[in-house]
Write a protein that holds these residues in place. Structure first.
Motif, PDB file in Angstrom:
ATOM      1  N   GLY A  67       0.831  -1.203   0.000  1.00 41.51           N
ATOM      2  CA  GLY A  67       0.000   0.000   0.000  1.00 41.51           C
ATOM      3  C   GLY A  67       0.864   1.252   0.000  1.00 41.51           C
ATOM      4  N   SER A  68       0.244   2.351  -0.330  1.00 41.53           N
ATOM      5  CA  SER A  68       0.961   3.625  -0.317  1.00 41.53           C
ATOM      6  C   SER A  68       1.315   3.998   1.126  1.00 41.53           C
ATOM      7  CB  SER A  68       0.101   4.721  -0.947  1.00 41.53           C
ATOM      8  OG  SER A  68      -1.122   4.828  -0.246  1.00 41.53           O
ATOM      9  N   VAL A  69       2.301   4.853   1.277  1.00 42.49           N
ATOM     10  CA  VAL A  69       2.708   5.311   2.601  1.00 42.49           C
ATOM     11  C   VAL A  69       1.700   6.357   3.077  1.00 42.49           C
ATOM     12  CG1 VAL A  69       4.502   6.465   3.940  1.00 42.49           C
ATOM     13  CG2 VAL A  69       5.141   4.870   2.128  1.00 42.49           C
ATOM     14  N   ALA A  70       1.089   6.088   4.214  1.00 38.87           N
ATOM     15  CA  ALA A  70       0.126   7.030   4.798  1.00 38.87           C
ATOM     16  C   ALA A  70       0.873   7.907   5.800  1.00 38.87           C
ATOM     17  CB  ALA A  70      -0.999   6.273   5.493  1.00 38.87           C
ATOM     18  N   VAL A 134      -4.214   7.047  15.781  1.00 42.35           N
ATOM     19  CA  VAL A 134      -3.489   7.656  14.662  1.00 42.35           C
ATOM     20  C   VAL A 134      -2.832   6.579  13.815  1.00 42.35           C
ATOM     21  CG1 VAL A 134      -1.562   9.178  14.073  1.00 42.35           C
ATOM     22  CG2 VAL A 134      -3.152   9.842  15.869  1.00 42.35           C
ATOM     23  N   THR A 135      -2.170   5.616  14.457  1.00 40.41           N
ATOM     24  CA  THR A 135      -1.543   4.518  13.718  1.00 40.41           C
ATOM     25  C   THR A 135      -2.592   3.683  13.002  1.00 40.41           C
ATOM     26  OG1 THR A 135       0.323   4.427  15.243  1.00 40.41           O
ATOM     27  CG2 THR A 135      -0.091   2.464  13.931  1.00 40.41           C
ATOM     28  N   THR A 136      -3.711   3.416  13.663  1.00 34.18           N
ATOM     29  CA  THR A 136      -4.779   2.632  13.046  1.00 34.18           C
ATOM     30  C   THR A 136      -5.304   3.320  11.797  1.00 34.18           C
ATOM     31  OG1 THR A 136      -5.437   1.696  15.178  1.00 34.18           O
ATOM     32  CG2 THR A 136      -7.046   1.579  13.397  1.00 34.18           C
ATOM     33  N   ASN A 137      -5.517   4.622  11.864  1.00 32.30           N
ATOM     34  CA  ASN A 137      -6.016   5.349  10.694  1.00 32.30           C
ATOM     35  C   ASN A 137      -5.027   5.287   9.528  1.00 32.30           C
ATOM     36  OD1 ASN A 137      -8.351   5.966  12.066  1.00 32.30           O
ATOM     37  ND2 ASN A 137      -7.680   7.999  12.666  1.00 32.30           N
ATOM     38  N   GLY A 138      -3.742   5.445   9.820  1.00 35.64           N
ATOM     39  CA  GLY A 138      -2.728   5.318   8.775  1.00 35.64           C
ATOM     40  C   GLY A 138      -2.664   3.904   8.225  1.00 35.64           C
ATOM     41  N   TYR A 139      -2.769   2.918   9.102  1.00 33.62           N
ATOM     42  CA  TYR A 139      -2.775   1.510   8.717  1.00 33.62           C
ATOM     43  C   TYR A 139      -3.940   1.226   7.765  1.00 33.62           C
ATOM     44  CZ  TYR A 139      -3.147  -3.582   9.300  1.00 33.62           C
ATOM     45  OH  TYR A 139      -3.239  -4.944   9.081  1.00 33.62           O
ATOM     46  N   LEU A 140      -5.123   1.715   8.124  1.00 29.92           N
ATOM     47  CA  LEU A 140      -6.302   1.480   7.290  1.00 29.92           C
ATOM     48  C   LEU A 140      -6.179   2.143   5.925  1.00 29.92           C
ATOM     49  CD1 LEU A 140      -9.123   1.807   9.967  1.00 29.92           C
ATOM     50  CD2 LEU A 140      -8.338  -0.271   8.829  1.00 29.92           C
ATOM     51  N   GLU A 141      -5.601   3.350   5.883  1.00 33.86           N
ATOM     52  CA  GLU A 141      -5.415   4.047   4.609  1.00 33.86           C
ATOM     53  C   GLU A 141      -4.471   3.259   3.694  1.00 33.86           C
ATOM     54  OE1 GLU A 141      -3.330   8.156   3.100  1.00 33.86           O
ATOM     55  OE2 GLU A 141      -4.360   8.205   5.032  1.00 33.86           O
ATOM     56  N   SER A 142      -3.349   2.811   4.234  1.00 33.57           N
ATOM     57  CA  SER A 142      -2.388   2.052   3.444  1.00 33.57           C
ATOM     58  C   SER A 142      -2.940   0.672   3.074  1.00 33.57           C
ATOM     59  CB  SER A 142      -1.074   1.906   4.206  1.00 33.57           C
ATOM     60  OG  SER A 142      -0.111   1.241   3.428  1.00 33.57           O
ATOM     61  N   LEU A 143      -3.643   0.039   4.018  1.00 32.15           N
ATOM     62  CA  LEU A 143      -4.260  -1.256   3.743  1.00 32.15           C
ATOM     63  C   LEU A 143      -5.259  -1.159   2.603  1.00 32.15           C
ATOM     64  CD1 LEU A 143      -4.852  -4.244   4.385  1.00 32.15           C
ATOM     65  CD2 LEU A 143      -6.481  -3.441   6.124  1.00 32.15           C
ATOM     66  N   GLN A 144      -6.069  -0.113   2.596  1.00 32.10           N
ATOM     67  CA  GLN A 144      -7.055   0.043   1.531  1.00 32.10           C
ATOM     68  C   GLN A 144      -6.364   0.223   0.165  1.00 32.10           C
ATOM     69  OE1 GLN A 144     -10.560  -0.301   1.904  1.00 32.10           O
ATOM     70  NE2 GLN A 144     -10.185  -0.585  -0.266  1.00 32.10           N
ATOM     71  N   ALA A 145      -5.236   0.928   0.137  1.00 28.00           N
ATOM     72  CA  ALA A 145      -4.486   1.083  -1.111  1.00 28.00           C
ATOM     73  C   ALA A 145      -3.956  -0.272  -1.592  1.00 28.00           C
ATOM     74  CB  ALA A 145      -3.344   2.080  -0.925  1.00 28.00           C
ATOM     75  N   ALA A 146      -3.476  -1.088  -0.667  1.00 27.44           N
ATOM     76  CA  ALA A 146      -2.990  -2.429  -1.033  1.00 27.44           C
ATOM     77  C   ALA A 146      -4.145  -3.317  -1.513  1.00 27.44           C
ATOM     78  CB  ALA A 146      -2.281  -3.076   0.152  1.00 27.44           C
ATOM     79  N   LEU A 147      -5.286  -3.235  -0.849  1.00 30.06           N
ATOM     80  CA  LEU A 147      -6.466  -4.001  -1.274  1.00 30.06           C
ATOM     81  C   LEU A 147      -6.937  -3.570  -2.665  1.00 30.06           C
ATOM     82  CD1 LEU A 147      -8.448  -4.043   2.089  1.00 30.06           C
ATOM     83  CD2 LEU A 147      -7.368  -6.009   0.974  1.00 30.06           C
ATOM     84  N   ASP A 148      -6.908  -2.260  -2.914  1.00 24.64           N
ATOM     85  CA  ASP A 148      -7.299  -1.749  -4.235  1.00 24.64           C
ATOM     86  C   ASP A 148      -6.348  -2.266  -5.312  1.00 24.64           C
ATOM     87  OD1 ASP A 148      -9.368  -0.386  -3.008  1.00 24.64           O
ATOM     88  OD2 ASP A 148      -8.377   1.564  -3.058  1.00 24.64           O
ATOM     89  N   ALA A 149      -5.058  -2.281  -5.003  1.00 22.85           N
ATOM     90  CA  ALA A 149      -4.080  -2.780  -5.980  1.00 22.85           C
ATOM     91  C   ALA A 149      -4.282  -4.270  -6.251  1.00 22.85           C
ATOM     92  CB  ALA A 149      -2.653  -2.516  -5.465  1.00 22.85           C
ATOM     93  N   ALA A 150      -4.721  -5.001  -5.232  1.00 25.82           N
ATOM     94  CA  ALA A 150      -4.972  -6.438  -5.388  1.00 25.82           C
ATOM     95  C   ALA A 150      -6.362  -6.724  -5.945  1.00 25.82           C
ATOM     96  CB  ALA A 150      -4.806  -7.128  -4.030  1.00 25.82           C
ATOM     97  N   HIS A 151      -7.147  -5.676  -6.156  1.00 21.52           N
ATOM     98  CA  HIS A 151      -8.533  -5.804  -6.637  1.00 21.52           C
ATOM     99  C   HIS A 151      -9.389  -6.631  -5.682  1.00 21.52           C
ATOM    100  CE1 HIS A 151      -7.272  -3.812 -10.259  1.00 21.52           C
ATOM    101  NE2 HIS A 151      -6.325  -4.725 -10.437  1.00 21.52           N
ATOM    102  N   LEU A 152      -9.180  -6.384  -4.363  1.00 25.57           N
ATOM    103  CA  LEU A 152      -9.994  -7.009  -3.326  1.00 25.57           C
ATOM    104  C   LEU A 152     -10.848  -5.918  -2.676  1.00 25.57           C
ATOM    105  CD1 LEU A 152      -7.255  -9.237  -1.662  1.00 25.57           C
ATOM    106  CD2 LEU A 152      -9.020  -9.970  -3.259  1.00 25.57           C
ATOM    107  N   SER A 153     -11.901  -6.311  -1.973  1.00 25.98           N
ATOM    108  CA  SER A 153     -12.769  -5.308  -1.361  1.00 25.98           C
ATOM    109  C   SER A 153     -12.243  -4.773  -0.073  1.00 25.98           C
ATOM    110  CB  SER A 153     -14.151  -5.884  -1.115  1.00 25.98           C
ATOM    111  OG  SER A 153     -14.064  -7.052  -0.329  1.00 25.98           O
TER     112      SER A 153
END
Length: 153
Positions: A67-70, A134-153
């Motif tokens: 995922g992208s760096v949040a 704060v860490t959780t919010n950054g984690y979720l942002e980066s996780l969502q970018a990785a999920l989008d790249a993997a074409h997962l929901s």
């Protein structure tokens, strides 16, 4: 006169206590890769595209999506997921805030919880870890970018 003296002393004492309070923002160092809380994923550049492909024995291709760096208030957070046959099989956090002892303490507790919840939920619909918002919010942002790249929901 006695009341005024007591009030003045109380005000001065409160001001001294207020200005002597130390926060953790002044001594924060740059974030470094995770060593103890989660395994490190070798990546050359943070990008939401697959960072590598290897074949899993008999079960299909294994791909790692980074995922992208949040950027958060306390430092950057980055998540990498490994996907086999459309299922998240591993989650790593190669970058997270750990510039001081308090950051290390919080994230040593929070990151394992976040990775386990991600593996259980198989998406980014996970709860915030109390005390590590704060860490959780950054984690979720980066996780969502990785999920989008993997074409997962």
């Amino acid at each position: 006169m006695r009341r005024i003296s007591l009030w003045l002393f109380s005000t001065v004492a409160a001001l001294v206590l207020l200005f002597s309070y130390r926060t953790s923002t002044g001594d924060a160092a740059p974030a470094t890769p995770v060593a103890a809380a989660a395994p490190v994923v070798p990546t050359t550049a943070p990008a939401p595209e697959p960072s590598g492909t290897s074949s899993a024995s008999g079960s299909g291709a294994s791909k790692t999506y980074t995922g992208s760096v949040a950027q958060t208030q306390w430092g950057p957070v980055q998540v990498a997921i490994t996907v086999v046959n459309g299922k998240i099989t591993d989650v790593q956090v190669p970058v997270y805030p750990n510039g001081n002892h308090r950051d290390e303490e919080i994230n040593a507790r929070a990151l394992p919880v976040l990775t386990q919840e991600t593996l259980a939920a198989q998406n980014a619909a996970i709860d915030t870890v109390s005390g590590a918002t704060v860490t959780t919010n950054g984690y979720l942002e980066s996780l969502q970018a990785a999920l989008d790249a993997a074409h997962l929901s």
